[in-house]
Enzyme design. Structure first.
Site, PDB file in Angstrom:
ATOM      1  N   GLU A 489       0.758  -1.340   0.053  1.00 42.24           N
ATOM      2  CA  GLU A 489       0.022  -0.108   0.015  1.00 42.24           C
ATOM      3  C   GLU A 489       0.776   1.335   0.081  1.00 42.24           C
ATOM      4  O   GLU A 489       0.377   2.445   0.251  1.00 42.24           O
ATOM      5  CB  GLU A 489      -0.950   0.104   1.142  1.00 42.24           C
ATOM      6  CG  GLU A 489      -2.157  -0.905   1.122  1.00 42.24           C
ATOM      7  CD  GLU A 489      -3.067  -1.216   2.160  1.00 42.24           C
ATOM      8  OE1 GLU A 489      -2.698  -0.511   3.091  1.00 42.24           O
ATOM      9  OE2 GLU A 489      -3.992  -1.939   1.951  1.00 42.24           O
ATOM     10  N   LYS A 593       5.732  -0.974   1.660  1.00 43.75           N
ATOM     11  CA  LYS A 593       4.839  -1.312   2.916  1.00 43.75           C
ATOM     12  C   LYS A 593       5.049  -2.946   3.419  1.00 43.75           C
ATOM     13  O   LYS A 593       5.438  -3.126   4.760  1.00 43.75           O
ATOM     14  CB  LYS A 593       3.450  -0.649   3.046  1.00 43.75           C
ATOM     15  CG  LYS A 593       2.832  -0.869   4.347  1.00 43.75           C
ATOM     16  CD  LYS A 593       1.223  -0.637   4.132  1.00 43.75           C
ATOM     17  CE  LYS A 593       0.557  -0.714   5.453  1.00 43.75           C
ATOM     18  NZ  LYS A 593      -0.880  -0.418   5.243  1.00 43.75           N
TER      19      LYS A 593
END
Ligand code: BGC
Length: 782
Positions: A489, A593
């Site tokens: 993300e 991430k």
């Protein structure tokens, strides 16, 4: 943070020997009990003090408007938030004239033990009231696996130094006050208050009942309780009810050596369609069913259920007692999240807290279901049937987005999309392939043809249609998915995310295969040969971004050309980055991430050779910051496969201790169920090297030097298989079932129940250990 010594390291129990109010909120998640239908946080019996009071019913939520400063076409208008339903755990206690409250008087001892074999949470404490009267309180709690609508508490009080007058108030409490939400962390739930509108309350003798409904989501929630009281002759009871509380009051004069014991059975029921009388009858009937067993019967059923589970699922670890305990704790919570969810979602936090608003994401299909497939397969079929039931909403969503087939939601409770941030939500189409992948895995691992016919075909066809309409062939014929978001993300709306493309490929192929096997179902869904051929063409032409200069695959087209994130200038307190930097900046740089391409190396391991895996792993390791708990386990699997055993071991530690050590400082909001599932994945797929290849389990085991033995049991095609790895060899034993075809390091063999087979471990390649971003190396485990 939970300190290292908070829980004693024991193989089958989680023991907290003193009450530390600073970490009470976290321990409420850790000690949560659930069966996937009901969830009770580990709140103290008397209700206060608490971090977050929590009683949840899978699927019970309220709607709230999703406000947008700038609205856009297709934005979901309604949010969904799990609600704290009627609390049936509460047992308030008055000792002489003083309320038992651990914040007053003196708490002489306090122990809580979660027993993973019996499924009971037991609390024993000795407390002296401010006036100096000392009592011992023992409570035992369960949420029944055998009777999914039932939870129960056995509560005992005994005086330790002088005679005492005791009042126990056993309650059902609705609309509890919730603590204020703090900070701007998007992972915390929207706190909705007074969401339960009272409809009916009842108390008669030992029985209590409350029925409420929600306003917007239109759900009716009932709970009922019944009691058995054992006490000396002075014991008396009375009951009463009001709109938000129903109460049994038990009074007793206890002399030294005497005890008061209150057994409380609680039932829950809810419905979006049933009438008030029907919900009332439902909870009364569930209670009647539990009464026939009684407290002791429920305790025995619980043990029996768990004996069955551990016989199919246990993981034994020698050499690291902490991991041994933590992996069993993890498996227990994974089971709790999914066991009796029965056509409901498995939320990211299970039913242990309200984090992420109680939403389910791709976590279920990508992390939790792979574990349950081999340990509790029936619950997987149920979870996927829930997805099938939500197909109407997913078809509508696809239409709204101008696509064909079905677009499953990124985050939801009831099946409709409620992600308000479309670049991370709507664009993360990979959830559709993750669901398809879970279908394929479940069918391959169980051979459940009926499920494939009744559920699998429809899901695979509708998701394949989505992919086919989402992608396009370029003038060379290559098939692209532009503008999608992969698992990572910190990148969004990118072209040809490799994970998405490869999972879509798997989905398209599986759909084309399944319609050949189930022609009737395919015809009923309107699939003809041409459509299936188009899926195959697209699958074979899917773009796989590769940077030939670097010799690595690209997370998405052009990704490796982006500027590198300045890790040296990023302070430790600026993680997680999402809370400290604009997405705009994260999206345009090389910073990750959570495992994305590395996850593809695992899930689509068939598409890469070992050297490619090693190079890719090393490249992406340098920029993966693990701001998501879904990362470490994936990194563990590939680190083990390419030979970085110490690193894999470190990542196993991170995945498995995510909640026991509160590594992300948000265990208060609920457990990270996917990370806990990841602990099993890291051990079984990582060190066990387990892969499912064309319906056959293949093992390439290996062990880090710290572990002297790893053994695990898995269920496959109705057989029970035990794999035991030591430092030089692995032994395969068929515990139950007819002969089974297996592979050891891709070499096929047949295992029969009469003859375990032993093989040597594969030699490990030597490679320099890759680096992590500055300050983000996992804790080295010794
Ligand atoms: C992760 C998602 C995950 C969600 C719920 C996010 O932080 O990036 O992949 O689905 O948490 O666990």
């Amino acid at each position: 943070m939970i300190s290292q010594s908070a829980y004693a390291v024991e193989p089958w129990t989680l023991r907290e020997s003193e009450l530390n109010l600073d970490v009470l909120p976290q321990s409420e998640s850790v000690f949560a009990l659930s069966n996937g239908h009901i969830g009770w946080r580990g709140n103290l019996d008397e209700g206060e003090p608490h971090g977050l009071p929590g009683s949840y019913l899978n699927g019970v939520h309220e709607l709230h408007p999703l406000p947008y400063a700038e609205a856009g076409y297709g934005y979901p208008e309604s949010g969904q938030t799990v609600i704290n339903v009627t609390n049936g755990k509460v047992m308030r206690l008055l000792v002489n004239d003083e309320p038992f409250d651990v914040r007053y008087g003196k708490l002489r001892s306090h122990e809580r033990v979660l027993d993973l074999r019996t499924g009971l949470l037991r609390r024993v404490c000795e407390w002296s009231s401010p006036a100096g009267c000392t009592v011992r309180v023992t409570s035992t709690r369960l949420v029944s696996f055998a009777q999914r609508a039932i939870a129960a508490v056995a509560y005992e009080v005994e005086p330790l130094d002088s005679d005492v007058r005791i009042v126990v108030q056993s309650e059902l409490v609705a609309n509890e006050q919730l603590p204020r939400k703090s900070g701007g962390d998007p992972r915390v739930a929207a706190a909705l208050e007074n969401v339960l509108i009272p409809e009916e309350h009842f108390a008669d003798d030992m029985r209590l009942r409350l029925v409420h409904r929600t306003e917007r989501s239109g759900l009716r929630v009932g709970s009922a309780a019944d009691h058995v009281v054992h006490g000396p002759g002075t014991t008396a009871t009375s009951s009463e009810s009001g709109q938000n509380v129903a109460r049994l009051t038990v009074t007793s004069e206890l002399r030294r050596g005497e005890r008061l014991r209150v057994e409380k059975l609680v039932s829950y029921g809810w419905s979006g369609v049933r009438s008030l009388p029907a919900v009332r009858d439902q909870v009364d009937a569930a209670l009647a069913g539990a009464r026939t067993k009684g407290w002791q019967g429920l305790v025995e059923q619980q043990r029996e259920y768990l004996d069955g589970f551990w016989a199919r699922a246990d993981v034994e670890v020698d050499g690291d007692a902490e991991i041994q305990q933590a992996v069993r704790f993890a498996l227990f919570h994974v089971l709790q999240a999914g066991a009796r969810a029965e056509k409901r979602a498995i939320p990211a936090k299970g039913l242990t807290g309200s984090g992420y608003d109680g939403h389910t994401f791709w976590d279920g299909e990508s992390f939790v279901l792979p574990v349950l497939t081999y340990t509790s397969p029936d619950s997987v079929a149920e979870a996927l049937r829930w997805r099938q039931e939500t197909l109407p909403a997913a078809r509508d969503r696809a239409r709204q987005l101008g696509l064909r087939g079905a677009a499953f939601p990124w985050r939801t409770i009831d099946g409709s999309e409620c992600s308000a941030y479309w670049p991370a939500g709507t664009a993360a189409f990979h959830v559709n392939a993750d669901i398809a992948d879970a279908v394929v895995r479940y069918v391959a691992a169980t051979g459940d043809e009926e499920f494939e016919r009744e559920t699998g075909v429809e899901i695979l066809v509708e998701t394949a249609r989505l992919w086919h309409s989402l992608g396009h062939h370029d003038h060379h014929g290559t098939f692209h998915f532009d503008g999608v978001t992969g698992p990572d993300e910190y990148s969004a709306v990118a072209d040809d995310n490799l994970y998405t493309n490869m999972m879509a490929q798997l989905n398209l192929r599986a759909a084309a295969d399944v319609v050949e096997r189930h022609t009737g179902q395919a015809a009923a869904l309107g699939v003809d040969d041409e459509e299936a051929a188009a899926w195959r063409d697209a699958a074979e032409a899917v773009a796989i971004p590769f940077n030939a200069d670097l010799g690595v695959h690209e997370q998405s087209a052009g990704f490796t050309g982006h500027q590198m994130w300045d890790f040296a200038a990023t302070r430790p307190d600026q993680y997680p980055l999402l809370l400290n930097f604009p997405y705009f900046d994260l999206y345009r740089k090389q910073v990750i991430k959570q495992a994305d391409l590395v996850l593809a190396l695992y899930k689509r391991g068939d598409a890469f050779d070992l050297e490619q895996k090693a190079r890719n792993f090393a490249y992406y390791e340098r920029m993966t910051v693990r701001d998501s708990s879904l990362s470490a386990c994936c990194q563990a699997v590939i680190a083990a496969e390419v030979g970085h055993l110490q690193l894999a071991y470190d990542y196993v530690g991170e995945a498995v201790l995510m909640d026991l050590a509160d590594l992300e400082s948000n265990t208060v909001d609920g457990l990270h169920i996917a990370s806990l599932a990841g602990a099993w994945i890291a051990l079984v797929a990582g060190f066990g090297g387990m892969r499912l290849r064309r319906g056959t389990l293949d093992f390439s085991p290996t062990l880090p030097e710290q572990l002297s033995r790893l053994a695990f049991v898995v269920q496959v095609r109705g057989r029970r298989l035990r794999v035991e790895i030591t430092d030089s060899s692995v032994t395969y034993t068929l515990l139950e079932g007819s002969p089974l075809e297996l592979c050891h390091c891709e070499e096929p063999f047949t295992l029969t129940s009469s003859a375990p087979q032993t093989r040597r471990l594969r030699p490990q390649p030597h490679r320099p250990e890759p680096e992590q971003p500055q300050g983000r190396r996992p804790v080295r485990r010794h």
